[in-house]
Design a protein around this motif. Structure first.
Motif, PDB file in Angstrom:
ATOM      1  N   ASP B 111     -25.323 -22.992  -5.354  1.00 38.41           N
ATOM      2  CA  ASP B 111     -24.225 -22.342  -5.137  1.00 38.41           C
ATOM      3  C   ASP B 111     -24.180 -20.993  -4.571  1.00 38.41           C
ATOM      4  O   ASP B 111     -23.301 -20.533  -3.753  1.00 38.41           O
ATOM      5  N   GLN B 133     -19.503 -27.924 -13.439  1.00 34.85           N
ATOM      6  CA  GLN B 133     -19.175 -26.411 -12.607  1.00 34.85           C
ATOM      7  C   GLN B 133     -18.889 -25.250 -13.315  1.00 34.85           C
ATOM      8  O   GLN B 133     -18.649 -24.367 -12.833  1.00 34.85           O
ATOM      9  N   MET B 136     -20.371 -21.981 -11.883  1.00 35.71           N
ATOM     10  CA  MET B 136     -20.441 -21.875 -10.382  1.00 35.71           C
ATOM     11  C   MET B 136     -19.568 -20.693  -9.935  1.00 35.71           C
ATOM     12  O   MET B 136     -18.383 -20.490 -10.567  1.00 35.71           O
ATOM     13  N   HIS B 138     -18.108 -20.707  -6.931  1.00 36.35           N
ATOM     14  CA  HIS B 138     -17.339 -21.470  -5.895  1.00 36.35           C
ATOM     15  C   HIS B 138     -17.048 -23.088  -6.432  1.00 36.35           C
ATOM     16  O   HIS B 138     -17.631 -23.977  -5.877  1.00 36.35           O
TER      17      HIS B 138
END
Lengths: 321, 321
Positions: B111, B133, B136, B138
């Motif tokens: 990422d 995620q 992260m 993004h």
């Protein structure tokens, strides 16, 4: 009394000639046998002959037969009743309508004219042998020999004995189907749906659940099979597939490694109810999936692809070492 | 910010190069793309190159590529870390070990170096996007892109978004996989096992139940699939199969006619527990089924048959009318 030898079987009675009986007729004719058909429908003879003609190119392409269809059709005859068709038959494949009283009456009629050293098999998907053999004089030679549609293309035949069937009759039927080129399996207990329909139903239950819960469209769930595990299931069943997925540790390793995941998935599987709403939801999804393609074009696509799949998979497993 | 166009993708980062990553590498190379690989195992470069060489004849036979393997391997490079491999990548396929902390760390590293207009896909079978995620910068461009083994032969890819994935990223990934010749499906909710593994698990659950209850041998239950419905599932999924089985009334007729039977079968399906005894029973059954054939000969048989099945079924459905 021992049953007739498999090699001695020359004449098959096909009792009931809807699409299943017509397809069985095509298979037995392709194997060089004589076929005696009975069906109360006046149109049955024309329908069966037309079915055999339509099936024949595929049977030649798969090298099941090299005979011309007209020559084979000379061995096909039609008779006024089940009892007449069964005269002189060495084996009987019964495909009467799926109503137990009809089955019982037809089987009684066949039983009365066929010598006791001949096996009678029923194509039934819905009934057990035990209830069908109730009124037979020689119940020990009745078995289920359940094909998969269409029997002239799909090799599987499920053989089931009932409470009064002899083990010899069951083994004879398994051997006979294999002898004429089918792949017979032994269903050792009378359970609803035999084996293959239960496995299909188990998969379809979760497919319906996933559509109902909005996890996937009908189209995508069909693709999840046909572009995924379905490609392998044409080659080998789930156990052997997972055995090879387990690497050199085989299926024992697969259990140890992935068993906990599988049990987690099982716990989350659903049990939908077939309601009118679910039926309509699925029917709409299938309409989207087929996107205006005609029934005929889809059937033609399936049948053409099936010949290719059969050609690719009919090779037996490698020889034992 | 819109994502890069599918056409503009030239370079793929394959992060984690066990058999899944190696197989993905073979597929992307066969599609003419450049592949940047990272894996901590010192043997990874040799293994991946050997895997691609071994996979190549099949990819040529299926006309996925006409290139010579040496030419394709010139586009394959190895890098010391996930972050280095991801440098300059237009798309990332992550195949790190199935441990969520490992996945999170690797994804964070990717990422940090990949521009926000590039999608990152994880091959995970066991985790949800939402948990992966978490760390992260993004998270909106992370999706699951779950292949079926081996990814260079089996077309299916299951695409799943998480709680923080953007719908654009999900649609981009579906479009991209289809663009490079896979068959992507949209899994609309994060559920354990995505879709295909749940369907496999549902079928296998009943298969295990039938062995445990003595209804059929492992060999016969495998044959019930591979010589029966498995032949059709390579061509079309369960809904379309039953739609055609319903004749001109389609799947609505199938529901009305066979729904009660199906619900009767469902009520009788079993829920085994994976015990050491069941595992050993199945392992013994598989040993009987393979009857001394070697692991290698069975894998060779499967892979050869799979090429034939793919050739027979890769034809798309007939054109819409």
């Amino acid at each position: 009394m021992p049953f007739i030898t498999h090699d001695a079987v020359r004449t098959i009675a096909v009792i009931g000639a809807g699409t299943i009986g017509a397809s069985w007729s095509a298979w037995f004719l392709a194997r060089g046998l004589t076929v005696r058909v009975s069906d109360p429908a006046p149109a049955a003879p024309d329908m069966v002959r037309a079915y055999v003609r339509e099936a024949w190119p595929a049977l030649r392409q798969l090298r099941i037969t090299e005979e011309a269809v007209d020559q084979a059709l000379a061995r096909l005859s039609f008779h006024a009743s089940a009892g007449e068709a069964a005269q002189g038959a060495d084996f009987v494949q019964e495909n009467a309508p799926e109503r137990v009283a009809v089955k019982q009456a037809v089987l009684k009629e066949i039983d009365a004219v066929v010598p006791a050293d001949r096996v009678i098999a029923s194509s039934t998907s819905g009934f057990g042998v035990t209830e069908m053999q109730a009124e037979m004089r020689h119940p020990e030679r009745l078995v289920v020999g359940h094909p998969f549609n269409p029997p002239h293309l799909i090799p599987l035949v499920e053989v089931v004995g009932g409470g009064r069937s002899s083990e010899e009759a069951v083994q004879w039927a398994i051997g006979f189907y294999n002898h004429v080129g089918k792949r017979a399996i032994h269903v050792r207990k009378e359970v609803p749906g035999h084996i293959a329909n239960r496995l299909q139903a188990a998969l379809w239950r979760e497919a319906l659940h996933l559509v109902q819960e909005g996890v996937g469209s009908v189209d995508d769930i069909d693709a999840a099979i046909a572009y995924g595990p379905g490609l392998r299931w044409a080659i080998m069943g789930p156990h052997l597939t997972f055995h090879l997925a387990g690497g050199r540790g085989g299926i024992a390793h697969f259990f140890d490694h992935l068993g906990p995941n599988v049990e987690k998935w099982w716990a989350d599987l659903g049990t939908p109810h077939i309601t009118p709403e679910l039926r309509d939801m699925i029917a709409r999804g299938v309409e989207e999936e087929i996107a205006g393609r005609s029934y005929e074009s889809l059937v033609e696509h399936r049948d053409k692809a099936l010949l290719g799949v059969l050609a690719a998979t009919r090779q037996p497993l490698p020889a034992e070492e």
